[in-house]
Design a protein around this motif. Structure first.
Motif, PDB file in Angstrom:
ATOM      1  N   HIS A 133      -9.868  14.413   4.629  1.00  0.00           N
ATOM      2  CA  HIS A 133     -10.782  13.970   3.625  1.00  0.00           C
ATOM      3  C   HIS A 133     -10.138  13.367   2.525  1.00  0.00           C
ATOM      4  CE1 HIS A 133      -9.869  18.052   2.022  1.00  0.00           C
ATOM      5  NE2 HIS A 133     -10.516  17.587   0.647  1.00  0.00           N
ATOM      6  N   TYR A 134      -8.779  13.515   2.370  1.00  0.00           N
ATOM      7  CA  TYR A 134      -8.084  12.669   1.329  1.00  0.00           C
ATOM      8  C   TYR A 134      -7.566  11.190   1.733  1.00  0.00           C
ATOM      9  CZ  TYR A 134      -7.827  17.280  -1.005  1.00  0.00           C
ATOM     10  OH  TYR A 134      -7.984  18.569  -1.697  1.00  0.00           O
TER      11      TYR A 134
ATOM     12  N   GLN B  61     -17.356   6.420   5.242  1.00  0.00           N
ATOM     13  CA  GLN B  61     -16.886   7.592   5.701  1.00  0.00           C
ATOM     14  C   GLN B  61     -17.900   8.240   6.752  1.00  0.00           C
ATOM     15  OE1 GLN B  61     -13.676   7.631   4.357  1.00  0.00           O
ATOM     16  NE2 GLN B  61     -14.061   9.680   5.172  1.00  0.00           N
ATOM     17  N   ASP B  62     -17.276   8.520   8.012  1.00  0.00           N
ATOM     18  CA  ASP B  62     -18.080   8.997   9.050  1.00  0.00           C
ATOM     19  C   ASP B  62     -17.360  10.155   9.743  1.00  0.00           C
ATOM     20  OD1 ASP B  62     -20.500   8.626  10.991  1.00  0.00           O
ATOM     21  OD2 ASP B  62     -19.232   8.283  12.296  1.00  0.00           O
ATOM     22  N   ASN B  63     -17.675  11.557   9.152  1.00  0.00           N
ATOM     23  CA  ASN B  63     -17.155  12.624   9.677  1.00  0.00           C
ATOM     24  C   ASN B  63     -15.476  12.332   9.351  1.00  0.00           C
ATOM     25  OD1 ASN B  63     -19.196  13.986  10.415  1.00  0.00           O
ATOM     26  ND2 ASN B  63     -19.223  13.006  12.382  1.00  0.00           N
ATOM     27  N   GLU B  64     -14.581  12.566  10.327  1.00  0.00           N
ATOM     28  CA  GLU B  64     -13.256  12.451   9.982  1.00  0.00           C
ATOM     29  C   GLU B  64     -12.944  10.975  10.107  1.00  0.00           C
ATOM     30  OE1 GLU B  64     -13.095  13.738  14.267  1.00  0.00           O
ATOM     31  OE2 GLU B  64     -14.444  13.721  12.832  1.00  0.00           O
TER      32      GLU B  64
ATOM     33  N   ILE C   1       0.699  -1.238   0.013  1.00  0.00           N
ATOM     34  CA  ILE C   1      -0.149   0.127  -0.025  1.00  0.00           C
ATOM     35  C   ILE C   1       0.858   1.264   0.000  1.00  0.00           C
ATOM     36  CG2 ILE C   1      -1.954  -1.213   1.092  1.00  0.00           C
ATOM     37  CD1 ILE C   1      -1.122   0.011   3.702  1.00  0.00           C
ATOM     38  N   ALA C   2       0.252   2.469  -0.391  1.00  0.00           N
ATOM     39  CA  ALA C   2       1.029   3.756  -0.428  1.00  0.00           C
ATOM     40  C   ALA C   2       1.185   4.099   1.147  1.00  0.00           C
ATOM     41  CB  ALA C   2       0.410   4.487  -1.156  1.00  0.00           C
ATOM     42  N   ALA C   3       2.240   3.631   1.793  1.00  0.00           N
ATOM     43  CA  ALA C   3       2.365   3.927   3.165  1.00  0.00           C
ATOM     44  C   ALA C   3       2.719   5.323   3.528  1.00  0.00           C
ATOM     45  CB  ALA C   3       3.425   3.023   3.792  1.00  0.00           C
TER      46      ALA C   3
ATOM     47  N   ALA D 127       0.730  10.655   5.752  1.00  0.00           N
ATOM     48  CA  ALA D 127       0.851  11.909   5.404  1.00  0.00           C
ATOM     49  C   ALA D 127      -0.723  12.380   5.721  1.00  0.00           C
ATOM     50  CB  ALA D 127       1.272  12.257   3.882  1.00  0.00           C
ATOM     51  N   HIS D 128      -1.755  11.598   5.309  1.00  0.00           N
ATOM     52  CA  HIS D 128      -3.298  11.984   5.452  1.00  0.00           C
ATOM     53  C   HIS D 128      -3.758  11.622   6.647  1.00  0.00           C
ATOM     54  CE1 HIS D 128      -3.284  14.106   1.754  1.00  0.00           C
ATOM     55  NE2 HIS D 128      -2.490  13.132   1.023  1.00  0.00           N
TER      56      HIS D 128
END
Length: 426
Positions: free
Chosen positions: A330-331, A348-351, A268-270, A275-276
């Motif tokens: 959100h990214y 998705q549940d808020n953040e 995966i893109a660790a 970062a997000h």
């Protein structure tokens, strides 16, 4: 007459108790003459007399016959030719040790060699590696021995095949050996529990107190580099019918780097994921029930016109019911996998970004609560599926049925560990 017998019996019991207590104290004091390397960075203390006494009385209270048999088994521990004190002190020379060493004295070398061959069944014994120095290693049990005359060094760990030369140097460097009472001002602080890990340069420690078939875990950790918040928002996890569950807050860069190292083991893109992950929170729950996932097998055949055609065959498999939640921007959801070992469905549940192996994730109604715990983990290892071959988990499964651990924030630079290990003897 009866009164005299009672008084005599009580006197004998008191005298025996005093003698036994005196012998116990004497063995404790003698153990403080045990040797460690003067540059040791951490210690593991095994309070052997306390462990054996606790286990003996636990078995004796459960059933007298079992207690007697257990006592006979304990006596066999002496049949190894090694002078073992009331407390065994293992030391490490590295900041992040994978191996621990302990010095002993041989009291019967021939009995010790018999013990190596018959009980330990070492892979081989090498002699005269240096003047009067011998070496033996057992790879499966991760244990190695090196002895010089009556001086014995035992090592336990995972990189022992690379530590042979170091062990030989240690057994030959008697000028670097010091007693425990020379090494630490109050050695009795190391022997308060059945087992204790102590960091020499800090006040950090972990202790295990064995109680029958349960071990209570305690620990404290301090660092001036920490600045932990007092309160955290976490997702409420299931309270029953789970194999494993846990959550962790990661409010500093050191913990984040640890998580990043784990994620880099997967395709995966660790870097992007981390970062997000600015919410600094992850959790996981593995339920006992399984869910059905549908996949497709693609085959190629030749039709009547001798043209290649694609044939799709759907098939269903049962996979573990797993949910994973992360808090981030959100990214974050853009970098979460759609397929990694299993198909993953997202909500998705808020953040919070939530992944699940169940396509019914849209029906999930997450709840959240505030806590002072930095992390919490619970494993019901007895139900852990053998086909999920996570090495650390399978190792734990061999020694315990349930593990529950909690890491609480006691201060901005102070963490407290509490927990239990159930049925460690099974």
């Amino acid at each position: 007459m009866i009164k005299k017998i009672v008084i005599w019996t009580i006197s004998v019991i008191i005298f025996s108790a005093v003698v036994a207590w005196g012998w116990y104290i004497l063995r404790q004091q003698q153990s403080y003459k045990s040797l460690v390397h003067k540059k040791s960075k951490s210690l593991v203390t095994v309070s052997l007399d306390d462990i054996l006494l606790n286990q003996f009385f636990d078995k004796w209270q459960t059933a007298q016959k079992e207690g007697q048999d257990f006592g006979k088994k304990l006596s066999k521990l002496r049949d190894n030719g090694i002078d073992i004190k009331a407390n065994v002190f293992l030391f490490a020379l590295e900041d992040h040790p994978k191996n621990f060493y302990a010095f002993f004295q041989l009291k019967d070398k021939q009995q010790f060699l018999t013990f190596l061959k018959d009980a330990i069944q070492v892979d081989s014994i090498e002699t005269n590696l240096a003047p009067d120095v011998s070496y033996a290693y057992h790879q499966r049990n991760k244990i190695a021995f090196v002895w010089n005359g009556n001086d014995l060094l035992i090592s336990l760990g995972f990189d022992l095949d690379k530590k042979k030369d170091e062990m030989i140097q240690l057994i030959q460097s008697k000028n670097d050996w010091v007693t425990i009472e020379q090494f630490i001002s109050r050695p009795s602080t190391l022997t308060r529990k059945s087992l204790r890990y102590s960091d020499v340069s800090t006040a950090n420690f972990i202790e295990l107190e064995l109680k029958g078939d349960r071990a209570d875990v305690t620990g404290e950790f301090f660092s001036r580099d920490w600045n932990f918040p007092k309160e955290y928002l976490v997702r409420e996890l299931v309270s029953a019918n789970y194999i494993g569950k846990g959550w962790a807050n990661i409010p500093n860069i050191q913990l984040k780097n640890k998580l990043k190292q784990v994620l880099q083991e997967f395709p995966i893109a660790a870097d992007s994921l981390m970062a997000h992950l600015d919410g600094n929170y992850v959790d996981i729950e593995i339920l006992k029930n399984k869910v059905v996932q549908t996949d497709t097998i693609i085959n190629y055949a030749v039709d009547e016109n001798f043209e290649t055609v694609e044939e799709k065959t759907p098939y269903e498999t049962k996979v573990p019911d797993i949910k994973i939640a992360m808090r981030g921007d959100h990214y974050l959801s853009d970098f979460l996998p759609n397929k990694l070992f299993y198909h993953w469905f997202q909500k998705q549940d808020n953040e919070f970004s939530i992944l699940s192996t169940s396509r019914d994730i849209d029906k999930l109604q997450p709840k959240y609560t505030k806590t002072v715990e930095l992390s919490n983990v619970a494993l019901h290892l007895a139900d852990w599926p053998d086909e999920v071959k996570i090495s650390p988990i399978l190792l734990l499964k061999a020694i315990a049925s349930d593990i529950n651990l909690s890491l609480k924030v006691a201060g901005h630079d102070h963490l407290v560990l509490r927990g239990t290990i159930e049925d460690y003897s099974h």
